[in-house]
Design a protein around this motif. Structure first.
Motif, PDB file in Angstrom:
ATOM      1  N   CYS A  99      -1.859   4.735  -3.038  1.00  0.00           N
ATOM      2  CA  CYS A  99      -0.788   4.830  -2.040  1.00  0.00           C
ATOM      3  C   CYS A  99      -0.432   3.452  -1.486  1.00  0.00           C
ATOM      4  O   CYS A  99       0.751   3.116  -1.374  1.00  0.00           O
ATOM      5  CB  CYS A  99      -1.216   5.763  -0.911  1.00  0.00           C
ATOM      6  N   LEU A 100      -1.443   2.672  -1.135  1.00  0.00           N
ATOM      7  CA  LEU A 100      -1.176   1.352  -0.565  1.00  0.00           C
ATOM      8  C   LEU A 100      -0.443   0.450  -1.550  1.00  0.00           C
ATOM      9  O   LEU A 100       0.410  -0.350  -1.154  1.00  0.00           O
ATOM     10  CB  LEU A 100      -2.488   0.709  -0.117  1.00  0.00           C
ATOM     11  N   GLU A 101      -0.772   0.582  -2.834  1.00  0.00           N
ATOM     12  CA  GLU A 101      -0.073  -0.214  -3.845  1.00  0.00           C
ATOM     13  C   GLU A 101       1.422   0.107  -3.858  1.00  0.00           C
ATOM     14  O   GLU A 101       2.264  -0.784  -4.005  1.00  0.00           O
ATOM     15  CB  GLU A 101      -0.673   0.047  -5.234  1.00  0.00           C
ATOM     16  N   VAL A 102       1.759   1.383  -3.702  1.00  0.00           N
ATOM     17  CA  VAL A 102       3.164   1.788  -3.670  1.00  0.00           C
ATOM     18  C   VAL A 102       3.824   1.337  -2.369  1.00  0.00           C
ATOM     19  O   VAL A 102       4.915   0.754  -2.373  1.00  0.00           O
ATOM     20  CB  VAL A 102       3.285   3.315  -3.824  1.00  0.00           C
ATOM     21  N   LEU A 103       3.157   1.585  -1.256  1.00  0.00           N
ATOM     22  CA  LEU A 103       3.770   1.293   0.040  1.00  0.00           C
ATOM     23  C   LEU A 103       4.050  -0.189   0.236  1.00  0.00           C
ATOM     24  O   LEU A 103       5.080  -0.562   0.811  1.00  0.00           O
ATOM     25  CB  LEU A 103       2.873   1.798   1.167  1.00  0.00           C
ATOM     26  N   ARG A 104       3.140  -1.051  -0.212  1.00  0.00           N
ATOM     27  CA  ARG A 104       3.332  -2.465   0.087  1.00  0.00           C
ATOM     28  C   ARG A 104       4.502  -3.089  -0.677  1.00  0.00           C
ATOM     29  O   ARG A 104       4.939  -4.193  -0.351  1.00  0.00           O
ATOM     30  CB  ARG A 104       2.054  -3.254  -0.182  1.00  0.00           C
ATOM     31  N   LYS A 105       5.010  -2.384  -1.663  1.00  0.00           N
ATOM     32  CA  LYS A 105       6.218  -2.856  -2.345  1.00  0.00           C
ATOM     33  C   LYS A 105       7.474  -2.570  -1.530  1.00  0.00           C
ATOM     34  O   LYS A 105       8.532  -3.149  -1.795  1.00  0.00           O
ATOM     35  CB  LYS A 105       6.334  -2.182  -3.714  1.00  0.00           C
ATOM     36  N   ARG A 106       7.361  -1.684  -0.554  1.00  0.00           N
ATOM     37  CA  ARG A 106       8.530  -1.234   0.211  1.00  0.00           C
ATOM     38  C   ARG A 106       8.451  -1.587   1.699  1.00  0.00           C
ATOM     39  O   ARG A 106       9.481  -1.737   2.353  1.00  0.00           O
ATOM     40  CB  ARG A 106       8.685   0.275   0.076  1.00  0.00           C
ATOM     41  N   TYR A 107       7.225  -1.663   2.229  1.00  0.00           N
ATOM     42  CA  TYR A 107       7.046  -1.838   3.670  1.00  0.00           C
ATOM     43  C   TYR A 107       5.922  -2.836   3.931  1.00  0.00           C
ATOM     44  O   TYR A 107       5.073  -3.091   3.078  1.00  0.00           O
ATOM     45  CB  TYR A 107       6.645  -0.504   4.336  1.00  0.00           C
TER      46      TYR A 107
END
Length: 223
Positions: A99-107
């Motif tokens: 999840c963190l890998e996905v989120l840090r690309k956006r936020y």
């Protein structure tokens, strides 16, 4: 309806119940209560803990102490429990890093949590620290949830208006309500200290609810 996704800049996550199994914290309190004189069965302890999770209304620690050690000192139990409260590697939920890998690309990402300062060592060990740029850990800041000032502090540290932040936590009383009071949006994580069967009224308090972090990116995108 405003484009909430476009205005969202930073996602704050709680630690216990969201990233790590909160059972570690629960059992540290069970052990500390017994060692300071409490007499109860595992079943009795678990029943009171379930009641606290269902109610989502005030300190679980105080509820447990008043039920099982009414003449004892809350601060003494807290101090002892803290010596047992640390997260082993297997307490990390498997959906956290993906999840963190996905989120840090956006936020941008941050932490808002009632935790001892040493929690950062566990997160460093588990490869999580580098994901977060803002840290609102109670022992470091000197403020504890449900005080909305902890949430406001984190937003100031991030340099963003609270309306551009979202809190992800497992408690209505300690996460969702104070985040709203500080001007943030809030996502309720339905594990950890959330109820087994949340009511419709409880679910309606959050801007969204998820059962795991694998659902969080889509929930934020849906805004």
């Amino acid at each position: 309806m405003p484009d909430l996704r476009a205005s969202l800049e930073i996602v704050f996550l709680d630690i216990g119940g969201v990233m790590y199994d909160d059972g570690i914290y629960m059992r540290s309190w069970q052990r500390a209560l017994r060692e300071t004189g409490g007499r109860f069965t595992d079943e009795e302890f678990d029943a009171v803990y379930r009641e606290a999770r269902a109610a989502q209304a005030g300190s679980f620690r105080r509820r447990l102490q008043e039920r099982f050690l009414p003449d004892g000192s809350l601060s003494d139990v807290e101090a002892l429990a803290a010596t047992y409260w640390s997260y082993p590697p297997d307490a990390l939920y498997s959906d956290v890093r993906p999840c963190l890998e996905v989120l840090r690309k956006r936020y941008r990402l941050g932490v808002i949590a009632n935790q001892p300062s040493h929690v950062r060592r566990a997160m460093e060990r588990d490869g999580l620290v580098s994901f977060f740029e803002v840290w609102g850990v109670s022992d470091d800041v000197g403020l504890e949830k449900p005080d909305p000032r902890l949430f406001s502090y984190a937003a100031r540290e991030a340099g963003v208006d609270a309306s551009r932040a979202v809190m992800v936590g497992d408690r209505l009383d300690y996460d969702i309500r104070p985040a709203h009071a500080a001007g943030m949006r809030a996502v309720w994580m339905l594990r950890g200290e959330a109820p087994d069967d949340p009511t419709e009224a409880q679910l309606a308090e959050a801007d969204a609810s998820v059962s795991g972090l694998d659902e969080l990116p889509s929930a934020l995108e849906a805004w």
